[in-house]
Design a protein around this motif. Structure first.
Motif, PDB file in Angstrom:
ATOM      1  N   ARG A 150      14.897 -26.280 106.805  1.00 31.04           N
ATOM      2  CA  ARG A 150      14.146 -26.998 105.784  1.00 31.04           C
ATOM      3  C   ARG A 150      15.054 -27.393 104.631  1.00 31.04           C
ATOM      4  O   ARG A 150      16.055 -26.732 104.381  1.00 31.04           O
ATOM      5  CB  ARG A 150      13.021 -26.112 105.238  1.00 31.04           C
ATOM      6  CG  ARG A 150      11.930 -25.882 106.257  1.00 31.04           C
ATOM      7  CD  ARG A 150      10.888 -24.902 105.740  1.00 31.04           C
ATOM      8  NE  ARG A 150       9.895 -24.620 106.774  1.00 31.04           N
ATOM      9  CZ  ARG A 150       8.802 -25.349 106.978  1.00 31.04           C
ATOM     10  NH1 ARG A 150       8.545 -26.383 106.206  1.00 31.04           N
ATOM     11  NH2 ARG A 150       7.957 -25.034 107.940  1.00 31.04           N
ATOM     12  N   CYS A 151      14.666 -28.439 103.927  1.00 30.65           N
ATOM     13  CA  CYS A 151      15.394 -28.865 102.730  1.00 30.65           C
ATOM     14  C   CYS A 151      15.311 -27.727 101.717  1.00 30.65           C
ATOM     15  O   CYS A 151      14.228 -27.183 101.484  1.00 30.65           O
ATOM     16  CB  CYS A 151      14.757 -30.136 102.175  1.00 30.65           C
ATOM     17  SG  CYS A 151      15.342 -30.578 100.533  1.00 30.65           S
ATOM     18  N   VAL A 152      16.454 -27.342 101.106  1.00 32.16           N
ATOM     19  CA  VAL A 152      16.448 -26.201 100.193  1.00 32.16           C
ATOM     20  C   VAL A 152      15.683 -26.497  98.900  1.00 32.16           C
ATOM     21  O   VAL A 152      15.337 -25.597  98.149  1.00 32.16           O
ATOM     22  CB  VAL A 152      17.890 -25.727  99.847  1.00 32.16           C
ATOM     23  CG1 VAL A 152      18.625 -25.270 101.085  1.00 32.16           C
ATOM     24  CG2 VAL A 152      18.682 -26.782  99.095  1.00 32.16           C
ATOM     25  N   VAL A 153      15.407 -27.778  98.646  1.00 31.97           N
ATOM     26  CA  VAL A 153      14.687 -28.126  97.415  1.00 31.97           C
ATOM     27  C   VAL A 153      13.184 -28.273  97.681  1.00 31.97           C
ATOM     28  O   VAL A 153      12.378 -27.557  97.109  1.00 31.97           O
ATOM     29  CB  VAL A 153      15.247 -29.428  96.788  1.00 31.97           C
ATOM     30  CG1 VAL A 153      14.524 -29.738  95.484  1.00 31.97           C
ATOM     31  CG2 VAL A 153      16.749 -29.323  96.564  1.00 31.97           C
ATOM     32  N   CYS A 154      12.813 -29.205  98.581  1.00 32.94           N
ATOM     33  CA  CYS A 154      11.388 -29.528  98.743  1.00 32.94           C
ATOM     34  C   CYS A 154      10.758 -28.891  99.979  1.00 32.94           C
ATOM     35  O   CYS A 154       9.550 -29.032 100.198  1.00 32.94           O
ATOM     36  CB  CYS A 154      11.184 -31.038  98.759  1.00 32.94           C
ATOM     37  SG  CYS A 154      11.816 -31.790 100.260  1.00 32.94           S
ATOM     38  N   LYS A 155      11.577 -28.223 100.793  1.00 32.40           N
ATOM     39  CA  LYS A 155      11.103 -27.493 101.984  1.00 32.40           C
ATOM     40  C   LYS A 155      10.649 -28.378 103.142  1.00 32.40           C
ATOM     41  O   LYS A 155      10.055 -27.899 104.103  1.00 32.40           O
ATOM     42  CB  LYS A 155       9.948 -26.515 101.638  1.00 32.40           C
ATOM     43  CG  LYS A 155      10.260 -25.577 100.490  1.00 32.40           C
ATOM     44  CD  LYS A 155      11.228 -24.503 100.920  1.00 32.40           C
ATOM     45  CE  LYS A 155      11.550 -23.547  99.801  1.00 32.40           C
ATOM     46  NZ  LYS A 155      12.601 -24.004  98.930  1.00 32.40           N
ATOM     47  N   ILE A 174      19.792 -30.501 102.625  1.00 26.14           N
ATOM     48  CA  ILE A 174      19.098 -31.257 101.580  1.00 26.14           C
ATOM     49  C   ILE A 174      18.607 -32.527 102.245  1.00 26.14           C
ATOM     50  O   ILE A 174      19.386 -33.221 102.903  1.00 26.14           O
ATOM     51  CB  ILE A 174      20.037 -31.604 100.392  1.00 26.14           C
ATOM     52  CG1 ILE A 174      20.541 -30.329  99.716  1.00 26.14           C
ATOM     53  CG2 ILE A 174      19.310 -32.479  99.367  1.00 26.14           C
ATOM     54  CD1 ILE A 174      21.322 -30.548  98.438  1.00 26.14           C
ATOM     55  N   CYS A 175      17.307 -32.828 102.093  1.00 23.55           N
ATOM     56  CA  CYS A 175      16.772 -34.024 102.749  1.00 23.55           C
ATOM     57  C   CYS A 175      17.299 -35.270 102.013  1.00 23.55           C
ATOM     58  O   CYS A 175      17.690 -35.191 100.853  1.00 23.55           O
ATOM     59  CB  CYS A 175      15.239 -33.980 102.761  1.00 23.55           C
ATOM     60  SG  CYS A 175      14.472 -34.295 101.168  1.00 23.55           S
ATOM     61  N   PRO A 176      17.325 -36.426 102.697  1.00 23.27           N
ATOM     62  CA  PRO A 176      17.869 -37.640 102.074  1.00 23.27           C
ATOM     63  C   PRO A 176      17.174 -37.982 100.752  1.00 23.27           C
ATOM     64  O   PRO A 176      17.814 -38.436  99.795  1.00 23.27           O
ATOM     65  CB  PRO A 176      17.627 -38.727 103.125  1.00 23.27           C
ATOM     66  CG  PRO A 176      17.491 -37.992 104.417  1.00 23.27           C
ATOM     67  CD  PRO A 176      16.923 -36.649 104.084  1.00 23.27           C
ATOM     68  N   GLU A 177      15.862 -37.727 100.695  1.00 23.97           N
ATOM     69  CA  GLU A 177      15.093 -38.037  99.479  1.00 23.97           C
ATOM     70  C   GLU A 177      15.602 -37.207  98.282  1.00 23.97           C
ATOM     71  O   GLU A 177      15.885 -37.732  97.212  1.00 23.97           O
ATOM     72  CB  GLU A 177      13.608 -37.744  99.781  1.00 23.97           C
ATOM     73  CG  GLU A 177      12.662 -37.866  98.638  1.00 23.97           C
ATOM     74  CD  GLU A 177      12.457 -39.317  98.191  1.00 23.97           C
ATOM     75  OE1 GLU A 177      11.897 -39.482  97.110  1.00 23.97           O
ATOM     76  OE2 GLU A 177      12.873 -40.252  98.904  1.00 23.97           O
ATOM     77  N   CYS A 178      15.738 -35.879  98.468  1.00 22.91           N
ATOM     78  CA  CYS A 178      16.221 -35.012  97.379  1.00 22.91           C
ATOM     79  C   CYS A 178      17.676 -35.343  97.047  1.00 22.91           C
ATOM     80  O   CYS A 178      18.056 -35.369  95.881  1.00 22.91           O
ATOM     81  CB  CYS A 178      16.091 -33.536  97.751  1.00 22.91           C
ATOM     82  SG  CYS A 178      14.378 -32.994  97.805  1.00 22.91           S
ATOM     83  N   PHE A 179      18.474 -35.606  98.091  1.00 26.11           N
ATOM     84  CA  PHE A 179      19.890 -35.926  97.884  1.00 26.11           C
ATOM     85  C   PHE A 179      20.019 -37.153  96.983  1.00 26.11           C
ATOM     86  O   PHE A 179      20.835 -37.186  96.059  1.00 26.11           O
ATOM     87  CB  PHE A 179      20.568 -36.174  99.241  1.00 26.11           C
ATOM     88  CG  PHE A 179      22.060 -36.274  99.162  1.00 26.11           C
ATOM     89  CD1 PHE A 179      22.841 -35.125  99.185  1.00 26.11           C
ATOM     90  CD2 PHE A 179      22.694 -37.506  99.050  1.00 26.11           C
ATOM     91  CE1 PHE A 179      24.231 -35.200  99.100  1.00 26.11           C
ATOM     92  CE2 PHE A 179      24.076 -37.588  98.959  1.00 26.11           C
ATOM     93  CZ  PHE A 179      24.847 -36.433  98.990  1.00 26.11           C
TER      94      PHE A 179
HETATM   95 ZN   LIG Z   1      14.040 -32.368  99.957  1.00 28.08          ZN
END
Ligand SMILES: [Zn+2]
Ligand SMILES: [Zn+2]
Length: 245
Positions: free
Chosen positions: A19-24, A35-40
């Motif tokens: 999972r993305c470490v920020v938004c899961k 990190i997902c592309p959106e959070c990145f």
């Molecule tokens: Zn994310």
């Protein structure tokens, strides 16, 4: 071919997807940078113009790198300081999670971000030793891990530079810097660090690693102690840079 390892990895991906470490958000591919592309795309990466010494990003996006007011007027023991991004969402959330949850996967992702980022006028390859900012023994017991060691491990591994997390010690237990102003922060860490064996830093070009650069009091004091013990140069790398308004 279906080996047992393949099957187990496949099962683990279903039961514990990356999972993305920020938004899961569940990630479709996992190359260690979780990190997902959106959070990145939301990270405010530090870009020129910055202070050529301490790396402070200037408010204007135009012009070239130059010294900030503070670096023009006061002496520094580090040669240069650079950071990946500003200490804002989503990097701030990821760092908080990492520090307070101690999840290794978050640390690996943030360390990868640090080791793969291309810093303005700074090349890690020029250095011969990586040293993380140490925690006091008591703080280490409270937290259970030193976040700077985890970041430093990724940077050292990626660039094949020796890592030393034993020589620089925090011998005085200090108050957390977060509750203090700039002047108090400097006084709080003064004399808090010691080099245990000068021979290990003598003649070395050191990269000092920390998670966040706020006023720089901690890294300035570490750099002072390292230089006094014979290091040729100390550069500072932090994951995030707090930019005060
Ligand atoms: Zn994310
Ligand atoms: Zn500066």
């Amino acid at each position: 071919m279906w080996t047992l390892k393949n099957i187990l990895t496949g099962l683990a991906d279903i039961v514990f997807p990356s999972r993305c470490v920020v938004c899961k958000t569940v990630l479709s591919i996992d190359k260690g940078m979780r990190i997902c592309p959106e959070c990145f795309s939301q990270i405010s990466f530090v870009k020129s113009p910055i202070c050529s010494c301490c790396g402070l990003p200037f408010i204007s996006y135009e012009g070239t790198d130059h010294l900030c007011g503070e670096c023009t007027s006061s002496k520094r023991f580090f040669s240069v300081a650079r950071s990946v991004g500003k200490y804002e969402t989503p990097l701030l959330d990821a760092i908080h999670q990492f520090k307070y949850s101690g999840k290794i996967t978050v640390g690996e992702t943030l360390g990868k971000l640090m080791s793969e980022f291309s810093y303005d006028s700074f090349s890690i390859e020029r250095y011969s030793l990586i040293i993380p900012v140490p925690l006091h023994q008591r703080r280490l017991k409270e937290r259970g891990f030193n976040q700077s060691v985890m970041l430093a491990r990724e940077v050292a591994g990626r660039h094949s530079i020796p890592l030393d997390f034993r020589t620089l010690k925090r011998t005085i237990y200090t108050k957390p810097q977060t509750s203090l102003d700039r002047i108090q922060r400097g006084a709080n860490v003064k004399g808090a660090f010691e080099v245990m064996d000068g021979e290990r830093v003598k003649g070395k070009r050191v990269v000092l690693i920390d998670d966040v650069y706020t006023t720089g009091s901690t890294v300035k004091e570490c750099a002072r102690v390292l230089i006094r013990n014979g290091a040729t140069e100390v550069a500072v790398l932090t994951l995030a840079r707090a930019v005060q308004g």
